[in-house]
Design an enzyme around this catalytic site. Sequence first.
Site, PDB file in Angstrom:
ATOM      1  N   VAL A 180      -1.307  -0.555  -6.803  1.00 54.55           N
ATOM      2  CA  VAL A 180      -1.208   0.866  -7.140  1.00 54.55           C
ATOM      3  C   VAL A 180      -1.673   1.725  -5.966  1.00 54.55           C
ATOM      4  CG1 VAL A 180      -2.120   2.690  -8.649  1.00 54.55           C
ATOM      5  CG2 VAL A 180      -1.388   0.503  -9.629  1.00 54.55           C
ATOM      6  N   TYR A 230       9.057   3.281  -8.119  1.00 47.74           N
ATOM      7  CA  TYR A 230       7.612   3.026  -8.172  1.00 47.74           C
ATOM      8  C   TYR A 230       7.337   1.719  -8.921  1.00 47.74           C
ATOM      9  CZ  TYR A 230       2.680   3.928  -9.359  1.00 47.74           C
ATOM     10  OH  TYR A 230       1.326   3.840  -9.520  1.00 47.74           O
ATOM     11  N   THR A 235       0.868   1.681  -3.148  1.00 44.57           N
ATOM     12  CA  THR A 235       2.084   2.420  -3.483  1.00 44.57           C
ATOM     13  C   THR A 235       1.813   3.909  -3.591  1.00 44.57           C
ATOM     14  OG1 THR A 235       2.895   0.483  -4.697  1.00 44.57           O
ATOM     15  CG2 THR A 235       3.971   2.587  -5.159  1.00 44.57           C
ATOM     16  N   GLU A 236       0.662   4.267  -4.127  1.00 49.17           N
ATOM     17  CA  GLU A 236       0.347   5.678  -4.361  1.00 49.17           C
ATOM     18  C   GLU A 236       0.014   6.425  -3.069  1.00 49.17           C
ATOM     19  OE1 GLU A 236       0.420   7.640  -6.884  1.00 49.17           O
ATOM     20  OE2 GLU A 236       0.673   6.345  -8.625  1.00 49.17           O
ATOM     21  N   SER A 237      -0.860   5.858  -2.257  1.00 46.95           N
ATOM     22  CA  SER A 237      -1.399   6.624  -1.127  1.00 46.95           C
ATOM     23  C   SER A 237      -1.369   5.890   0.201  1.00 46.95           C
ATOM     24  CB  SER A 237      -2.854   7.008  -1.424  1.00 46.95           C
ATOM     25  OG  SER A 237      -3.671   5.836  -1.462  1.00 46.95           O
TER      26      SER A 237
END
Length: 298
Positions: free
Chosen positions: A174, A264, A177-179
């Site tokens: 996560v 995502y 993928t997020e930041s």
Amino acid sequence: MSAWLRRSVQLAIALCAAAPAFALEPVAAARSLLAEARLFEHGEGVSRDPARAAALYCQASKLGEAEAQFNLAWMYANGRGVERDDALAATFFDLAARQGHEHAQRMLRFTGEPTRELPDCMRDPPEPEPVAIASIAPDLEAAFGTTPDRRKVIEIVRELAPTFDIDPHLVLAVIGTESNFNPKAKSPKNAQGLMQLIPETAQRFNVRDAYDPVQNIRGGLAYLRWLLAYFEGDVELATAGYNAGEGAVDRYKGVPPYRETREYVKRIRSLFNKPDHPYDHRVTTPSPVLPKIVSRRG
């Protein structure tokens, strides 16, 4: 309900959201569940959702809240949002009446015999099995930990993930993928920090500084734990909910048809290839549309 009172109830629910209801004192937990159930039953400030209201009333009923028992009995007696069941209605009227609820005592004159069977939410569930948290695989750690700052993030995940019973591999997937491991990342939608918490989610899980790596990861872990419980361990639905919000997953009865969300979820699955994750059923009631999602999958 007045706008002021409705806002007060919503605020109280938001403040309690970071911790599951079972962690509160029983009376406070029952009242919180009752207040939230009323909002969903009548659509006060939230989308009307009788099925969720019934589930919340049932939880409050188990904690001994007479008004919740009466309200749930009324829903069963009239088939409002649940299948009509006179025997269950009589059961919940009887429970409320035994606590001195006057309206329930009067309603008992018009109902039949209570059922001996109670809904599952009124029964004590089995204790959850301890979640076996995997250590971080060396190859994954090497792939993600390419700089000292990234290795610090991995150490935070290694320390915090077990306290939330979440596999650190999923957390790293996560974060990546997020930041891309940037603690100062900010999206056009104002999602902030390593796990890209929007202000509403940060407030929901008591994160004061979303750019602080420890606070951010702790808040993201709390949200992931909640989503895994809400979608009963389904990683695809939980991560779709993390990206688009659990409401969107409920509304579309599966991964929403947003290109961003589908990409995502695909990215998360490439990094974390397990379809299911252990979850704690006590954290929240499951999604009311989950049975429909499962049946559609066949």
